[in-house]
Design a protein around this motif. Structure first.
Motif, mmCIF file in Angstrom:
data_model
loop_
_atom_site.group_PDB
_atom_site.id
_atom_site.type_symbol
_atom_site.label_atom_id
_atom_site.label_comp_id
_atom_site.label_asym_id
_atom_site.label_seq_id
_atom_site.Cartn_x
_atom_site.Cartn_y
_atom_site.Cartn_z
ATOM 1 N N GLU A 1 4.732 24.183 -17.341
ATOM 2 C CA GLU A 1 6.027 23.550 -17.084
ATOM 3 C C GLU A 1 5.804 22.058 -16.863
ATOM 4 O O GLU A 1 5.015 21.660 -16.013
ATOM 5 N N SER A 2 6.491 21.250 -17.632
ATOM 6 C CA SER A 2 6.375 19.797 -17.505
ATOM 7 C C SER A 2 7.764 19.181 -17.466
ATOM 8 O O SER A 2 8.530 19.318 -18.430
ATOM 9 N N GLN A 3 8.097 18.574 -16.332
ATOM 10 C CA GLN A 3 9.378 17.894 -16.173
ATOM 11 C C GLN A 3 10.545 18.825 -16.531
ATOM 12 O O GLN A 3 11.480 18.444 -17.239
ATOM 13 N N GLY A 4 10.450 20.049 -16.030
ATOM 14 C CA GLY A 4 11.543 20.991 -16.181
ATOM 15 C C GLY A 4 11.611 21.736 -17.499
ATOM 16 O O GLY A 4 12.579 22.454 -17.749
ATOM 17 N N ARG A 5 10.603 21.582 -18.348
ATOM 18 C CA ARG A 5 10.632 22.296 -19.620
ATOM 19 C C ARG A 5 9.270 22.921 -19.887
ATOM 20 O O ARG A 5 8.238 22.425 -19.429
ATOM 21 N N ASP B 1 -3.301 15.017 -17.507
ATOM 22 C CA ASP B 1 -2.318 15.261 -16.455
ATOM 23 C C ASP B 1 -1.124 15.993 -17.089
ATOM 24 O O ASP B 1 -0.515 15.498 -18.039
ATOM 25 N N LYS B 2 -0.787 17.161 -16.555
ATOM 26 C CA LYS B 2 0.228 18.010 -17.187
ATOM 27 C C LYS B 2 1.652 17.498 -16.985
ATOM 28 O O LYS B 2 2.573 17.986 -17.648
ATOM 29 N N GLN B 3 1.858 16.553 -16.093
ATOM 30 C CA GLN B 3 3.198 15.996 -15.892
ATOM 31 C C GLN B 3 3.397 14.685 -16.655
ATOM 32 O O GLN B 3 4.417 14.478 -17.293
ATOM 33 N N THR B 4 2.413 13.816 -16.600
ATOM 34 C CA THR B 4 2.545 12.557 -17.338
ATOM 35 C C THR B 4 2.186 12.721 -18.812
ATOM 36 O O THR B 4 2.505 11.851 -19.629
ATOM 37 N N LEU B 5 1.504 13.813 -19.135
ATOM 38 C CA LEU B 5 1.050 14.076 -20.503
ATOM 39 C C LEU B 5 0.154 12.961 -21.022
ATOM 40 O O LEU B 5 0.236 12.540 -22.193
ATOM 41 N N GLU B 6 -0.739 12.505 -20.153
ATOM 42 C CA GLU B 6 -1.696 11.463 -20.504
ATOM 43 C C GLU B 6 -3.108 11.918 -20.158
ATOM 44 O O GLU B 6 -3.305 12.699 -19.205
ATOM 45 N N ILE B 7 -4.075 11.442 -20.928
ATOM 46 C CA ILE B 7 -5.484 11.663 -20.583
ATOM 47 C C ILE B 7 -5.817 10.761 -19.404
ATOM 48 O O ILE B 7 -5.663 9.537 -19.485
#
Length: 497
Positions: free
Chosen positions: A353-357, A419-425
């Motif tokens: 789950e990332s930012q509600g999706r 990072d699973k929320q920012t979607l960045e390495i």
């Protein structure tokens, strides 16, 4: 290959090698029967040693095979033949085993039944573990360097037991729903049922000549094997690996197909099979011991599968390596097409789950990228650039990070942390410069994780999942994969299914 009297072999092999060019097929066949057949089978289908057919040797290059014949294989019963066979004879022998036999070998019901081994029938061993450990937090570490498996205590991060496996385990072990039994599938078609309470093999059977993987039904009653050779799916009773059914794989036009893989779909109480040579996916249900097949037409040949958490949708990678297709498993209809250039390795995908999706992420085998897909809209929402093509991706519901390796190319000693929320390495690790770093697996709580140094003199590295700090290294012989009992039987969202 069993060593004979050295002088007799030397004399015979010299005579044979001088005439190899005159009649290579006949003479090399004689060479094989003299030196190899006792362990690898007169028909090259395997015995004490692995099968020696081109399909079974696909991961071993011919020069490497020559080296094994010449120097032997440490920690196995394969001896060195450098002192009894000259260079021409070794080359001819290696060339011979990479040639397809004149007649395609059979492996059907009779052969499967004859292969069945039952050292400890179900119900004959104690029902309590022979050691103290959290059985749900055990790891099995597959060591391909010398074909062994280590049982690892996931709390203490210490080995409990190590045992020899069949040659070339493939597709990852599968557990019974209670976690007591683990099922291994080998490239040569052997299925092994292992009792984790008593640390012993309870049953074995050979499902095929070249097998891709196995799956255990959600209720724990059945095991299904997916074969390249022959073109079959084979169903077994999980308790003692007794044969239930052999399912020929083909379409209504009479075309047959290899099976790329078989998966368990727990909410559907079914198996899903990916076909290699026919543009179809199969759903197989078992009722009263009878397998029933539902064939789903696909828009193209699909080489790899991923499923959403509810098993309502199948996501398949097109063989052209440029896109994926989303198939509704209820209707069999293709509902979306995904632009995924670089051959996504969907079998290693993970969701979170990332930012509600709900998103899924997959590495690519042909390009340095990780694709992140919105599972509501089926759109690629982000593509992360990595330092090379990856193979394995892992996470855990309780971890803020997802890990992906750089398995191919010059940077294969690195691993990325996302990072699973920012979607960045957010971090790139290089735990053993110059050595392959691959395949992460978390413990049952998501607090610690294991990373492989994928070398013969390798190790399993224990990391703190939050701080990303290394805690210890456990020496291992090419630890290709680690499989946590809890994560696998609960279909944890961060691990492969």
């Amino acid at each position: 290959m069993i060593r004979r009297n050295a002088l007799l072999i030397l004399g015979t092999s010299l005579l044979i090698s001088t005439s190899l060019q005159a009649n290579p097929t006949e003479e090399t066949e004689a060479l094989y029967q003299q030196h190899c057949a006792s362990c690898h089978g007169a028909d090259r289908l395997g015995g004490m040693g692995p099968a020696l057919l081109p399909q079974n040797l696909s991961r071993l290059k011919q020069p490497a095979a020559e080296a094994v014949i010449r120097n032997g294989q440490p920690a196995t019963q394969m001896p060195a033949f450098a002192d009894v066979l000259d260079a021409d004879a070794i080359t001819a022998l290696a060339d011979y085993i990479y040639r397809a036999p004149a007649k395609t070998p059979d492996w059907g019901q009779a052969e499967i039944l004859a292969s069945h081994l039952l050292p400890h029938p179900s119900g004959t061993l104690p029902d309590e573990p022979a050691y103290k450990a959290d059985m749900m937090n055990l790891f099995l570490v597959v060591e391909t360097g010398d074909h062994h498996v280590t049982v690892l205590d996931g709390d203490k991060m210490e080995p409990i037991h190590r045992f020899a496996s069949r040659y070339a385990l493939h597709g990852g072990p599968k557990y019974s729903p209670d976690g007591r039994y683990v099922y291994f599938g080998s490239r040569d078609g052997w299925i092994t049922r292992y009792d984790l309470f008593n640390l012993t093999v309870t049953a074995e059977v050979r499902a095929g000549i070249n097998m891709r993987n196995i799956a255990v039904s959600a209720d724990g009653k059945y095991v299904m094997a997916a074969n390249y050779l022959p073109h079959t799916l084979v169903l077994f009773d999980a308790a003692n690996l007794e044969l239930v059914d052999v399912i020929p794989v083909g379409n209504d036009a009479g075309d047959s197909s290899r099976v790329s893989a078989v998966y368990t779909a727990p909410p559907r109480n079914s198996f899903i099979a990916a076909l290699k040579d026919i543009p179809e996916a199969w759903e197989i249900t078992v009722q009263d011991g009878e397998a029933k097949v539902r064939q789903m037409q696909t828009d193209t040949w699909l080489d790899d599968f991923f499923f959403d958490p509810d098993y309502q949708h199948l996501i398949g990678a097109a063989r052209d390596g440029k896109r994926g297709y989303v198939i509704n498993l209820d209707t069999g209809a293709t509902i979306a097409e995904l632009p995924l250039p670089g051959m996504p390795h969907l079998g290693s995908g993970v969701t979170w789950e990332s930012q509600g999706r709900r998103v899924m992420a997959t590495p690519h085998l042909g390009t340095g990228a990780v694709s992140i897909i919105d599972m509501q809209t089926w759109e690629v929402i982000k593509t992360l650039k990595t330092e090379g093509p990856g193979f394995f991706m892992r996470s855990h519901e309780n971890s803020r990070y997802a890990w992906v390796d750089v398995f191919f190319g010059p940077n294969q000693d690195k691993v990325h942390v996302i990072d699973k929320q920012t979607l960045e390495i957010v971090k790139t690790l290089q735990p053993a410069p110059g050595k392959v770093a691959a395949h992460v697996e978390f413990d049952r709580y998501g607090k610690k994780l294991l990373l492989s140094i994928w070398e013969k003199d390798g190790a399993v590295i224990v990391y703190d999942a939050e701080t990303l700090e290394e805690e210890k290294r456990i020496p291992m012989n090419k630890p290709s994969g680690k499989y946590n009992v809890w994560n696998k039987i609960n279909y944890e969202e961060g691990t492969s299914h």
